[in-house]
Design a protein around this motif. Structure first.
Motif, mmCIF file in Angstrom:
data_model
loop_
_atom_site.group_PDB
_atom_site.id
_atom_site.type_symbol
_atom_site.label_atom_id
_atom_site.label_comp_id
_atom_site.label_asym_id
_atom_site.label_seq_id
_atom_site.Cartn_x
_atom_site.Cartn_y
_atom_site.Cartn_z
ATOM 1 N N UNK A 1 0.836 -1.211 0.000
ATOM 2 C CA UNK A 1 0.000 0.000 0.000
ATOM 3 C C UNK A 1 0.871 1.262 0.000
ATOM 4 N N UNK A 2 0.531 2.227 -0.823
ATOM 5 C CA UNK A 2 1.282 3.482 -0.902
ATOM 6 C C UNK A 2 0.309 4.653 -0.940
ATOM 7 N N UNK A 3 0.864 5.857 -0.891
ATOM 8 C CA UNK A 3 0.032 7.057 -0.980
ATOM 9 C C UNK A 3 -0.616 7.191 -2.351
ATOM 10 N N UNK A 4 -0.040 6.545 -3.359
ATOM 11 C CA UNK A 4 -0.595 6.598 -4.715
ATOM 12 C C UNK A 4 -1.505 5.425 -5.025
ATOM 13 N N UNK A 5 -1.558 4.437 -4.130
ATOM 14 C CA UNK A 5 -2.357 3.243 -4.376
ATOM 15 C C UNK A 5 -1.628 2.002 -3.911
ATOM 16 N N UNK A 6 -0.964 1.306 -4.841
ATOM 17 C CA UNK A 6 -0.195 0.115 -4.507
ATOM 18 C C UNK A 6 1.032 0.018 -5.408
ATOM 19 N N UNK A 7 2.049 -0.647 -4.889
ATOM 20 C CA UNK A 7 3.225 -0.999 -5.680
ATOM 21 C C UNK A 7 3.482 -2.493 -5.528
ATOM 22 N N UNK A 8 4.228 -3.061 -6.462
ATOM 23 C CA UNK A 8 4.714 -4.429 -6.360
ATOM 24 C C UNK A 8 6.127 -4.375 -5.787
ATOM 25 N N UNK B 1 10.087 -9.847 -14.232
ATOM 26 C CA UNK B 1 8.903 -10.555 -13.744
ATOM 27 C C UNK B 1 8.001 -9.633 -12.926
ATOM 28 N N UNK B 2 8.609 -8.734 -12.138
ATOM 29 C CA UNK B 2 7.804 -7.795 -11.364
ATOM 30 C C UNK B 2 7.028 -6.839 -12.246
ATOM 31 N N UNK B 3 7.640 -6.413 -13.346
ATOM 32 C CA UNK B 3 6.946 -5.528 -14.284
ATOM 33 C C UNK B 3 5.760 -6.244 -14.934
ATOM 34 N N UNK B 4 5.959 -7.526 -15.257
ATOM 35 C CA UNK B 4 4.853 -8.304 -15.839
ATOM 36 C C UNK B 4 3.689 -8.407 -14.853
ATOM 37 N N UNK B 5 4.011 -8.617 -13.579
ATOM 38 C CA UNK B 5 2.952 -8.674 -12.567
ATOM 39 C C UNK B 5 2.249 -7.330 -12.432
ATOM 40 N N UNK C 1 5.045 -0.054 -16.599
ATOM 41 C CA UNK C 1 5.265 0.309 -15.201
ATOM 42 C C UNK C 1 6.693 0.779 -14.952
ATOM 43 N N UNK C 2 6.850 1.635 -13.952
ATOM 44 C CA UNK C 2 8.178 2.136 -13.590
ATOM 45 C C UNK C 2 8.828 1.193 -12.596
ATOM 46 N N UNK C 3 10.159 1.029 -12.733
ATOM 47 C CA UNK C 3 10.944 0.106 -11.905
ATOM 48 C C UNK C 3 11.979 0.890 -11.113
ATOM 49 N N UNK C 4 12.106 0.583 -9.826
ATOM 50 C CA UNK C 4 13.156 1.170 -9.006
ATOM 51 C C UNK C 4 13.912 0.100 -8.244
ATOM 52 N N UNK D 1 6.639 3.794 0.786
ATOM 53 C CA UNK D 1 5.283 4.226 1.107
ATOM 54 C C UNK D 1 4.786 5.357 0.239
ATOM 55 N N UNK D 2 5.715 6.079 -0.393
ATOM 56 C CA UNK D 2 5.315 7.189 -1.260
ATOM 57 C C UNK D 2 4.752 6.700 -2.593
ATOM 58 N N UNK D 3 5.083 5.473 -2.954
ATOM 59 C CA UNK D 3 4.641 4.975 -4.253
ATOM 60 C C UNK D 3 5.380 5.640 -5.396
ATOM 61 N N UNK D 4 6.680 5.879 -5.194
ATOM 62 C CA UNK D 4 7.473 6.600 -6.198
ATOM 63 C C UNK D 4 7.567 5.826 -7.509
ATOM 64 N N UNK D 5 7.582 4.486 -7.418
ATOM 65 C CA UNK D 5 7.617 3.641 -8.621
ATOM 66 C C UNK D 5 6.554 2.558 -8.492
ATOM 67 N N UNK D 6 6.242 1.922 -9.605
ATOM 68 C CA UNK D 6 5.240 0.852 -9.612
ATOM 69 C C UNK D 6 5.803 -0.464 -9.109
ATOM 70 N N UNK D 7 7.094 -0.691 -9.322
ATOM 71 C CA UNK D 7 7.738 -1.946 -8.922
ATOM 72 C C UNK D 7 9.053 -1.628 -8.215
ATOM 73 N N UNK D 8 9.214 -2.189 -7.020
ATOM 74 C CA UNK D 8 10.447 -2.027 -6.252
ATOM 75 C C UNK D 8 11.162 -3.371 -6.224
#
Length: 349
Positions: free
Chosen positions: A136-143, A164-168, A178-181, A223-230
């Motif tokens: 859960x993040x401030x923007x919604x959710x991240x993987x 694989x995380x981007x595919x999910x 999706x953005x990856x960090x 928690x900020x939801x800076x990227x879609x996948x961490x």
């Protein structure tokens, strides 16, 4: 239109067995009319709980197993003694043989990963599967992955985790790129372990169509939801996950203590009750329960062992969503269409 989909449930897994797993299946059945279940475990125990949930009538089949993997079993021990006859193995085998699209278990994580790797095998190009969690993040959710499948990772492992995380993320969030960090101790390119710096260079050189590499992120960015996948290795990822869960419980306790101190704070709680209930819902880990095993030839979901029926139903929901969105097909396509640069190629770019 959604087609019929079957999930194999290790009904004996977790701290509470069928009391939670079958009840969770009933909750998921209410949300997904086309969902059916193979409930694997001790027949008499499952049948007793199943009788209390009429919504599962005609939608759940019991597959009997006398053996249940214990929560304290070592992975090697569970694989040696529970292979081919435990409820966990039989649920995984149902995915392998095509009787089910997904396996969900709240059992021993190490045993589940060991059995899943042995039964389903890893996908071509994957050396080490990862466990991905919704955060859960401030923007919604991240993987976030890996949150505990294995300790340590080299640059190649981190790159395949990103793929694989981007595919999910595309399957679950329905976003095209999706953005990856990469989780690191700083955002500067010179910081961090060599494996992380090398993985960053490779991801930047790929310029993959399936994701956008955003560079390094720090722990407070989760928690900020800076990227879609961490992306991180399993030791750091598991600590981050457990810390976040503990912090959520701590905040809840602090709020209850503060709201009960005086009659004025109690009145304030009554006036703001709706806001506090909404906050509790956002902080409830049951709503994002369920780690996805990525990199296997089949969909496996690990539920928290101590969760209740609501939490187990969330794990079933994730499994349903991953199957409906063709997670395995997406990962297969990405692994074959996105060439991973070698270390030398990455440096040369």
């Amino acid at each position: 239109m959604t087609s019929a989909l079957t999930i194999a449930v290790d009904a004996m897994g977790g701290d509470h067995g069928p009391e939670v797993t079958v009840a969770g299946a009933a909750l998921a059945a209410e949300r997904h009319p086309f969902l059916s279940f193979l409930l694997v475990g001790q027949q008499d125990l499952i049948a007793a709980v199943l009788a209390r949930h009429p919504i599962l009538q005609g939608r759940a089949e019991i597959i009997h197993s006398d053996v249940a993997v214990r929560m304290d079993d070592k992975p090697s021990q569970a694989l040696r003694t529970g292979r081919w006859k435990s409820s966990m193995w039989m649920a995984l085998d149902a995915v392998k043989t095509g009787k089910a699209r997904v396996c969900v278990s709240a059992g021993n994580t190490g045993a589940l990963m060991a059995m899943a790797r042995f039964c389903l095998r890893t996908m071509p190009g994957i050396d080490r599967p990862a466990i991905a969690a919704l955060w859960p993040t401030l923007r919604g959710e991240s993987v976030v992955l890996d949150v505990g499948a294995s300790i340590g990772a080299d640059a190649g492992d981190l790159v395949t985790m990103a793929i694989t995380g981007a595919a999910m993320a595309r399957a679950h969030f329905h976003i095209e790129r999706p953005s990856i960090g990469l989780l690191n101790i700083g955002v500067e390119e010179i910081k961090g372990l060599e494996a992380i710096r090398e993985a960053g260079a490779r991801l930047r050189a790929m310029n993959a169509p399936g994701f956008a590499y955003a560079g390094f992120i720090e722990g407070d960015d989760l928690g900020q939801g800076k990227v879609d996948v961490v992306v991180t290795e399993g030791f750091a990822g598991n600590i981050a996950l457990k810390t976040a869960e503990g912090t959520a419980k701590q905040i809840g306790t602090f709020l209850r203590q503060a709201m009960g101190r005086t009659w004025l704070t109690k009145l304030g709680f009554l006036l703001a009750r709706g806001a506090f209930l909404a906050l509790r819902e956002r902080l409830d880990p049951r709503n994002v329960n369920g780690g996805v095993f990525l990199g296997l030839n089949g969909i496996v979901i690990k539920s928290h062992g101590g969760t209740d029926a609501v939490g187990f139903a969330s794990a079933l929901d994730i499994g349903f969503d991953m199957a409906e969105s063709d997670l395995i097909g997406r990962i297969t396509q990405d692994l074959t269409s996105a060439p991973v640069p070698t270390p030398l190629a990455a440096e040369a770019s």
